[in-house]
Design an enzyme around this catalytic site. Structure first.
Site, short mmCIF file in Angstrom:
data_model
loop_
_atom_site.label_atom_id
_atom_site.label_comp_id
_atom_site.label_asym_id
_atom_site.label_seq_id
_atom_site.Cartn_x
_atom_site.Cartn_y
_atom_site.Cartn_z
N ASN A 210 0.84 -1.19 0.00
CA ASN A 210 0.00 0.00 0.00
C ASN A 210 0.87 1.23 0.00
OD1 ASN A 210 -2.64 -1.05 0.19
ND2 ASN A 210 -2.33 -1.47 2.35
N LYS A 289 11.31 -17.02 -8.99
CA LYS A 289 10.77 -15.86 -9.71
C LYS A 289 9.81 -16.32 -10.83
CE LYS A 289 12.22 -11.84 -12.32
NZ LYS A 289 13.25 -11.29 -13.19
N LYS A 339 -16.44 2.64 9.74
CA LYS A 339 -15.29 1.91 10.32
C LYS A 339 -15.27 2.03 11.84
CE LYS A 339 -12.55 2.02 6.16
NZ LYS A 339 -11.54 2.68 5.34
#
Ligand code: CTP
Length: 399
Positions: A210, A289, A339
């Site tokens: 984020n 990977k 919230k």
């Protein structure tokens, strides 16, 4: 030791053999988050060089009242105005006499005269000089005037004598010196803060994360320490130095943050979740990977939900005062209120991240504090000031 974070301290160093310990005092003051400016008497320079104290304090050392250059930079009156407190260590018998009689004939005595805050003194002298009536009279006079006397200690002296007169050890001095500051409205309180983003690995070279600089959480931690709280800061990867005197825990994933929070939250008075926790993580972590497949123009990544850390804390039997942050792009207040209710919080800090001038990497923020009883807007200001106000608000809620 009480918090010395964000304090401006003048360390006066006078000419005694214990002056070599001033270097350690500067180091401890810096480590505890203070800014330090050293003022030395000319005889102190015989025992320790200004260069040493300059290197440790990060500021030019002031030595001379009549030095036009240093007066132009920060003169004696500016120094006195800048300081929150003065500590003189070591303080010789001569220094006690001069301070007691209010002399102003060198930089240190002049700054002390011009300063109207707390002055602490750590005496250091031969035991016979300490016992002398004149020294004791000076001492009594200084105590009456509000000077705080730290020590001296007893033991073997540099000259071979044994008795009272040795300067206390740096940490003993700082313990006494720090008590001259207000306790702060969160003293005796313990606070757990989460900050920064979490990283959810996809393969060894990629992760989901984020946007979060961690600035808000780190400056809240600093403000809480300044208010006297014991702070544990659990942080995801950010480019910031942890504040001094906090218990710092570094994590990467939301799962690690959840575990660290559940471990540290016991017996905390307040929990503040500023972290931008990833709501989802990849179902599988690829050990190698993932290679580009030239036959496919898209790739599907399956995600599973991470636990909600705030919710887990709110479900504890003995839960702390709970503060959440709502970073929203739309319907700021109604989303924040949802919230507050769903996560059973005591306070939510609503933050409009669609506005480029505030939030994320910015040093400024504007937030609305929402509890079940009230809404309070904190106008746009730097994150340090906002943090202080949020901490003040929380401390008023606790009393
Ligand atoms: N939070 C948390 N654990 C999560 C997700 C969020 O503890 N897994 C906390 C954050 O630290 C913040 C508050 O919940 O204090 C709100 O976070 P936010 O990301 O705005 O809300 P979400 O609940 O994730 O909802 P949405 O992403 O849908 O806005």
């Amino acid at each position: 030791m009480k918090s010395l974070i964000n304090k401006n301290i003048i360390l006066g160093v006078t000419g005694g053999i214990a002056a070599y310990k001033s270097a350690e005092i500067v180091r401890h003051l810096k480590k505890s988050g203070s800014s330090v400016r050293v003022v030395m008497t000319s005889s102190a320079e015989e025992f320790i060089t200004p260069l040493t104290l300059q290197a440790l304090s990060g500021n030019r050392v002031s030595t001379d009242l009549l030095d036009a250059e240093s007066e132009a930079a920060m003169g004696h009156i500016e120094l006195a105005k800048w300081a929150d407190a003065i500590l003189i260590a070591p303080a010789t018998a001569n220094t006690l006499a001069r301070l007691s009689s209010g002399r102003g004939d060198d930089l240190l005595s002049t700054v002390s005269l011009a300063f109207d805050g707390p002055i602490s003194i750590a005496p250091a002298m031969n035991q016979a000089m300490w016992k002398d009536n004149r020294t004791q009279e000076n001492l009594e006079n200084l105590q009456k005037k509000g000077f705080k006397i730290c020590g001296p200690g007893s033991g073997e002296q540099a000259c071979g004598d044994v008795g009272l007169g040795r300067m206390l050890e740096p940490l003993e001095i700082l313990e006494l010196f720090s008590s001259s500051f207000d306790q702060g409205n969160l003293s005796e309180r313990s606070i757990l803060i989460t900050a920064g983003p979490t990283q959810e690995p996809i393969d060894p070279v990629r992760f989901i994360t984020n946007r979060s600089s961690g600035k808000m959480g780190y400056s809240l931690a600093e403000a809480a320490i300044e208010a006297g709280a014991k702070v544990t800061l659990i942080s995801g990867p950010v480019n910031l130095e942890p504040p001094p005197n906090c218990n710092f825990v570094s994590i990467e994933t939301a799962k690690e943050m959840h575990e660290a929070v559940m471990h540290h939250v016991k017996s905390k008075d307040v929990y503040i979740g500023t972290a931008a926790v990833a709501d989802y993580r990849p179902v599988t972590f690829h050990e190698s990977k993932i290679k580009k497949d030239t036959d496919k123009s898209s790739l599907t990544l399956q995600l599973q939900e991470n636990q909600d850390i705030l919710k887990s804390v709110s479900e504890l039997n003995e839960r702390p005062y709970l503060v959440g942050f709502a970073a929203e792009t739309d319907n700021l207040l109604s989303n924040a209120k949802k919230k507050l209710k769903n996560k059973r919080l005591d306070l939510i800090v609503a933050n409009d991240v669609s506005n480029k001038e505030i939030g994320f990497d910015s040093n400024e923020n504007e937030v609305t504090l929402i509890t079940n009883a009230e809404e309070k807007v904190l106008e746009k200001q730097n994150k340090k000031k906002i943090s202080k106000k949020i901490i003040d608000f929380i401390s008023s809620e606790l009393t």
